[in-house]
Write a protein that holds these residues in place. Structure first.
Motif, PDB file in Angstrom:
ATOM      1  N   VAL A  58     -85.534  54.666   9.463  1.00 29.71           N
ATOM      2  CA  VAL A  58     -84.364  55.662   9.610  1.00 29.71           C
ATOM      3  C   VAL A  58     -85.053  56.760   7.390  1.00 29.71           C
ATOM      4  O   VAL A  58     -84.948  56.338   7.359  1.00 29.71           O
ATOM      5  CB  VAL A  58     -82.589  55.490   9.594  1.00 29.71           C
ATOM      6  N   ALA A  82     -80.595  62.928   9.419  1.00 31.16           N
ATOM      7  CA  ALA A  82     -81.095  61.950   9.471  1.00 31.16           C
ATOM      8  C   ALA A  82     -81.976  62.146  10.632  1.00 31.16           C
ATOM      9  O   ALA A  82     -82.103  62.436  11.217  1.00 31.16           O
ATOM     10  CB  ALA A  82     -80.131  60.726   9.952  1.00 31.16           C
ATOM     11  N   PHE A 120     -79.191  57.767  16.087  1.00 30.41           N
ATOM     12  CA  PHE A 120     -78.618  58.166  14.885  1.00 30.41           C
ATOM     13  C   PHE A 120     -77.298  57.180  15.159  1.00 30.41           C
ATOM     14  O   PHE A 120     -76.180  57.602  14.311  1.00 30.41           O
ATOM     15  CB  PHE A 120     -78.497  59.614  14.532  1.00 30.41           C
ATOM     16  N   ASN A 154     -72.985  63.473  16.175  1.00 30.78           N
ATOM     17  CA  ASN A 154     -74.218  62.437  16.113  1.00 30.78           C
ATOM     18  C   ASN A 154     -75.672  63.395  17.128  1.00 30.78           C
ATOM     19  O   ASN A 154     -77.136  63.488  17.113  1.00 30.78           O
ATOM     20  CB  ASN A 154     -74.260  61.145  17.652  1.00 30.78           C
ATOM     21  N   ARG A 206     -77.269  64.794  14.414  1.00 33.06           N
ATOM     22  CA  ARG A 206     -77.573  63.940  13.741  1.00 33.06           C
ATOM     23  C   ARG A 206     -77.331  63.950  12.057  1.00 33.06           C
ATOM     24  O   ARG A 206     -78.571  63.844  11.308  1.00 33.06           O
ATOM     25  CB  ARG A 206     -79.606  63.499  13.896  1.00 33.06           C
TER      26      ARG A 206
END
Length: 124
Positions: free
Chosen positions: A2, A24, A29, A74, A77
């Motif tokens: 990551v 990210a 994620f 999410n 990310r």
């Protein structure tokens, strides 16, 4: 793997606000708990705020409760840290961290991945 990239740091006067962001890339994620940690000169890295993978559970250090808010998207990310009523003692390098778990994580040593950090300086 990551990869985490922080942004949004800078110089602000006491009482002001900043919004940090962490982007990210890499693995899924939404499988990762995320957190913001900070390290002031001569001090160890310490937890600021963390959030679980679904975003419905958070943790805040006592020193930032009521002033900082952590959130995550999410789909995008990203994880954010809204910092209000900043104080000179908030001056530090702020790091975004990730751990592959569903739970909230508060120990910096437990994080699997780190960004390079972003500097926040609060002047009095």
């Amino acid at each position: 793997q990551v990869q985490l990239v922080e942004s949004g740091g800078g110089l602000v006067q006491a009482g002001g606000s900043l919004r940090l962001s962490c982007a990210a890339s890499g693995r899924t994620f939404s499988n990762y708990a995320m957190g913001w940690f900070r390290q002031a000169p001569g001090k160890e890295r310490a937890v600021v705020a963390t959030i679980n993978w679904s975003g419905d559970s958070t943790y805040y250090a006592d020193s930032v409760k009521g002033r900082f808010t952590i959130s995550r998207d999410n789909g995008e990310r990203t994880v954010h840290l809204q910092m209000n009523s900043l104080r000179p003692e908030d001056t530090a390098v702020y790091y975004c961290g990730a751990r592959y778990t569903s739970a909230v994580v508060t120990d910096p040593a437990a994080m699997n991945y780190w960004g390079k950090g972003t500097l926040v300086t609060v002047s009095s």
